[in-house]
Enzyme design. Structure first.
Site, PDB file in Angstrom:
ATOM      1  N   GLY B  40       1.762  -7.354  -8.690  1.00 21.84           N
ATOM      2  CA  GLY B  40       1.679  -8.270  -9.831  1.00 21.84           C
ATOM      3  C   GLY B  40       2.062  -7.645 -11.166  1.00 21.84           C
ATOM      4  O   GLY B  40       1.994  -8.299 -12.205  1.00 21.84           O
ATOM      5  N   LYS B  43       7.230  -5.567 -10.784  1.00 24.57           N
ATOM      6  CA  LYS B  43       8.268  -4.715 -10.177  1.00 24.57           C
ATOM      7  C   LYS B  43       9.477  -5.526  -9.706  1.00 24.57           C
ATOM      8  O   LYS B  43      10.610  -5.203 -10.037  1.00 24.57           O
ATOM      9  CB  LYS B  43       7.705  -3.948  -8.967  1.00 24.57           C
ATOM     10  CG  LYS B  43       6.594  -2.977  -9.288  1.00 24.57           C
ATOM     11  CD  LYS B  43       6.140  -2.203  -8.054  1.00 24.57           C
ATOM     12  CE  LYS B  43       5.566  -3.081  -6.953  1.00 24.57           C
ATOM     13  NZ  LYS B  43       4.369  -3.847  -7.341  1.00 24.57           N
ATOM     14  N   SER B 111       4.004   1.906  -4.044  1.00 28.03           N
ATOM     15  CA  SER B 111       4.012   3.382  -3.894  1.00 28.03           C
ATOM     16  C   SER B 111       2.900   4.020  -4.721  1.00 28.03           C
ATOM     17  O   SER B 111       3.169   4.699  -5.714  1.00 28.03           O
ATOM     18  CB  SER B 111       5.379   3.973  -4.249  1.00 28.03           C
ATOM     19  OG  SER B 111       5.914   3.459  -5.454  1.00 28.03           O
TER      20      SER B 111
END
Lengths: 208, 208
Positions: B40, B43, B111
């Site tokens: 959210g 990205k 990540s």
């Protein structure tokens, strides 16, 4: 929501710049040229020659070499049947991404089992998977033995070597077959020319 | 001969058409723009906006979306820590291939762990790995909750969700940081502009 077992709550993200736009930018169509054949049959030679020929025409290609990938993406995989299958699955998936990106992706792998190659064909939409069979006699490949691997396999120092103690299953319906004529092997340029002609005829080298 | 445990008798295949030639053809330099941040945090929005902006300048990019890859290359992986690490390793390896191919590869993944991102940075030569940190407050991401995942995580229906019951480790030395200014989020165009400026200043958008 995804229904895949390992992919809970994974959404598909669409982007406004897609395959169409990238192909337009490159003036070519993305695809995977999958070169299969015995060790020593000339796969890498064709891959290099093809990429050079495409480059001279201003076309963007990228070679996925089975051996090279085993140093990176597939470094966790060995040579057991399930590892070979996973190795080829991953190369197929990456090839699909490159084709999506608009490139002419040249995959060069022994890929001895028909079902593994066919699984990659299924991943891509069919006309974008171009299977090239290096149909060279085992005796010739073994005589070349550039990497000295046949010698090791015959001496029993490598087990499960394709063509010696592990089968190679030739394609049934490949798009392109490269073979000797009158006892002579085609030159690298001639082999590349055969593939480029195919790509040209099928409209991969331009994009309207 | 290779010394890798899983890669017996694997040779490295060099090709006459290399990164240099492909970059020349594309008039750009291959690299990986690695976008990291909470679910959210924007990205995918940045990835799309960036690819659109680059396209408008005639540059070839390709988005590796973490969610999308879990339907293909990484479909065999779940969300255990070792699977997350392997997921990111593979995306890093594929990003490296795309950068080698001359593309500006935009990787968009939560990540969350620093060591996994740093492993990808190490794979590429350093200046070609551009880490973009979507530094948005958890409250904002949770409020947006476009996929409804925070709600599920708070209700305990998803375990190990980054930011709720699994840590997000912010980058220490990222190349680019996207954040709110004066309580406002930057627009997609402004975010993309910030990255494009960086790429331009570092010489990625041309090739001599």
């Amino acid at each position: 929501m995804s229904t895949l077992s390992n992919s809970r709550n994974i959404f598909w993200q669409e982007c406004p710049v897609g395959k169409h736009e990238r192909q337009k930018l490159l003036n070519q169509k993305g695809c995977v040229v999958w070169i299969t054949g015995l060790s020593g049959s000339g796969k890498s030679t064709l891959a290099c020659s093809l990429s050079r020929e495409l480059y001279s025409r201003g076309k963007l290609s990228y070679v996925l070499d089975g051996d090279n990938l085993r140093h990176g993406l597939n470094r966790d995989l060995g040579f057991k049947p399930e590892d070979r299958t996973e190795n080829i699955r991953r190369v197929g998936e990456v090839g699909k991404l490159f084709a999506e990106a608009g490139l002419i992706c040249i995959a060069s792998l022994i890929s001895p089992y028909r079902k593994d190659r066919d699984a990659c064909r299924t991943m891509l939409s069919d006309p974008n998977f171009i299977e090239v069979f290096m149909n060279m006699p085992l005796e010739l490949c073994e005589e070349r033995d550039a990497k000295g691997l046949y010698k090791l396999a015959r001496a029993g120092k490598i087990k499960g070597f394709t063509g010696i103690d592990d089968p190679y299953e030739p394609p049934v319906n490949c798009e392109i077959e490269i073979q000797q004529t009158g006892g002579f092997c085609p030159t690298p340029g001639a082999m590349a020319g055969q593939v480029v002609s195919y790509l040209e005829n099928k409209g991969f080298l331009q994009y309207q």
